[in-house]
Design a protein around this motif. Sequence first.
Motif, PDB file in Angstrom:
ATOM      1  N   ALA A 180       0.868  -1.194   0.000  1.00 13.29           N
ATOM      2  CA  ALA A 180       0.000   0.000   0.000  1.00 13.29           C
ATOM      3  C   ALA A 180       0.894   1.231   0.000  1.00 13.29           C
ATOM      4  N   ARG A 181       0.485   2.264  -0.764  1.00  8.49           N
ATOM      5  CA  ARG A 181       1.258   3.514  -0.835  1.00  8.49           C
ATOM      6  C   ARG A 181       0.350   4.680  -0.468  1.00  8.49           C
ATOM      7  N   VAL A 200      15.234  -0.589  -3.729  1.00  8.76           N
ATOM      8  CA  VAL A 200      14.146  -0.436  -2.752  1.00  8.76           C
ATOM      9  C   VAL A 200      12.898   0.169  -3.388  1.00  8.76           C
ATOM     10  N   ASN A 201      13.037   0.679  -4.602  1.00  7.19           N
ATOM     11  CA  ASN A 201      11.882   1.254  -5.301  1.00  7.19           C
ATOM     12  C   ASN A 201      11.068   0.127  -5.930  1.00  7.19           C
ATOM     13  N   THR A 202      10.419  -0.667  -5.082  1.00  3.50           N
ATOM     14  CA  THR A 202       9.716  -1.874  -5.535  1.00  3.50           C
ATOM     15  C   THR A 202       8.391  -1.566  -6.235  1.00  3.50           C
ATOM     16  N   LEU A 203       7.886  -0.359  -6.093  1.00  2.37           N
ATOM     17  CA  LEU A 203       6.609   0.008  -6.718  1.00  2.37           C
ATOM     18  C   LEU A 203       6.805   0.853  -7.971  1.00  2.37           C
ATOM     19  N   ILE A 217       5.298   3.775   1.718  1.00  2.00           N
ATOM     20  CA  ILE A 217       4.995   2.433   1.232  1.00  2.00           C
ATOM     21  C   ILE A 217       5.043   1.457   2.399  1.00  2.00           C
ATOM     22  N   VAL A 218       3.947   0.715   2.604  1.00  2.00           N
ATOM     23  CA  VAL A 218       3.824  -0.173   3.765  1.00  2.00           C
ATOM     24  C   VAL A 218       3.274  -1.527   3.330  1.00  2.00           C
ATOM     25  N   GLY A 349      11.215   9.194  -0.020  1.00  3.48           N
ATOM     26  CA  GLY A 349      12.450   9.976  -0.141  1.00  3.48           C
ATOM     27  C   GLY A 349      13.495   9.498   0.838  1.00  3.48           C
ATOM     28  N   GLU A 350      13.086   9.192   2.045  1.00  6.87           N
ATOM     29  CA  GLU A 350      14.028   8.683   3.063  1.00  6.87           C
ATOM     30  C   GLU A 350      14.577   7.315   2.675  1.00  6.87           C
ATOM     31  N   GLN A 351      13.734   6.468   2.084  1.00  5.62           N
ATOM     32  CA  GLN A 351      14.182   5.145   1.629  1.00  5.62           C
ATOM     33  C   GLN A 351      15.232   5.277   0.526  1.00  5.62           C
TER      34      GLN A 351
END
Length: 358
Positions: A180-181, A200-203, A217-218, A349-351
């Motif tokens: 979910a985003r 880490v940008n899986t979406l 993103i969770v 952004g932090e990821q």
Amino acid sequence: MTVLLTIIVVALVGITFWQMSKILKLSQLKNVDTSQVANDKDNDTQGKLMLGFVIFIYVLTIYCFSAYNSFFLPESASKHGVEYDQLMLISLVIIMITQIITQGLLHYFTFKYRGKSTNKALFFADNDKLEFVWTIIPVIVLSALIIYGLFTWSDIMNIDEEDGDPLIIELYAYQFDWRARYGGEDNVLGKANVRFIEGVNTLGVDVSDSYGKDDKIVNELHLPVNRKVIFKMRSQDVLHSAYMPFFRAQMNVVPGMITEFSYTPTKTTEEMRNSEFMVEKVATINDIRREKSKALIAAGDEGLETYEFDYYLLCNKICGASHYNMQMKIVVEPEEDYNAWLKEQQTFGEQMSAQASN
């Protein structure tokens, strides 16, 4: 040689049964009716069987409704679900009344007017009144039901982003899980495309879009109670289906396009857990688990854990070998608890910054 012997044995068995049937036919009494035409006794038996069958159907229907009512879903946990359930109930009542009347008459008349050699059938070519009745009544009932259904469907599927302050959430499906985003502080989702998936940008969020930097993103969906939620749905690979039965919500998640659905949760997870229906159901499930655990423990295995109710997002399309694993927990909670939880989540952004530093 074995094949030849097998064929001979099968042929001899066939001849034996054929000869036995001839002997049985010759041994029958002279007054036995071997005609293929139904006589009065046959018609009487069939008429009574038809009457008994419709009674059996009604008894079975009553038993199923009384014995298996615990398998029904409880009262809807979403605002639009009340209208959905009402439409379903009205349709079911009309169908059941029609079925009871028509099947009852069909089987009763089959019994009452069963064939007798002394009776002569009454025939008439047409009856305008009867044809008018059995045509107009279904037309009126079905028209009313269809129009009511269309209005209900239109209200449910009306997604207005200007209506109040709806929460925008993206549901992202892939084999075999969900993500979910959230739109972050601005409640606006950044652009995304599967071509941007890396690390880490899986979406596949577009890193050049400023709206995406505060997205969160969770893997657990949290929703504030009594606030409208608009879901934007994407699929990474194959056709999935976002299914949330307690909220009466389902929408296909199609590769290459964004589908939408919205609803307003009206019952928190705790409220549903404490409802009379769910307390009884959970107790029944745990009784079954305790009984199964006894056998598992006796065999040296670990017993089953105690079950506790939670809302879940499921996939309702058979999307591959691990389709059954595709589920995500949904937590419906008060607005302040939701805000506190969302504040703890890391932004996109932090990821990306953490990935760059590593």
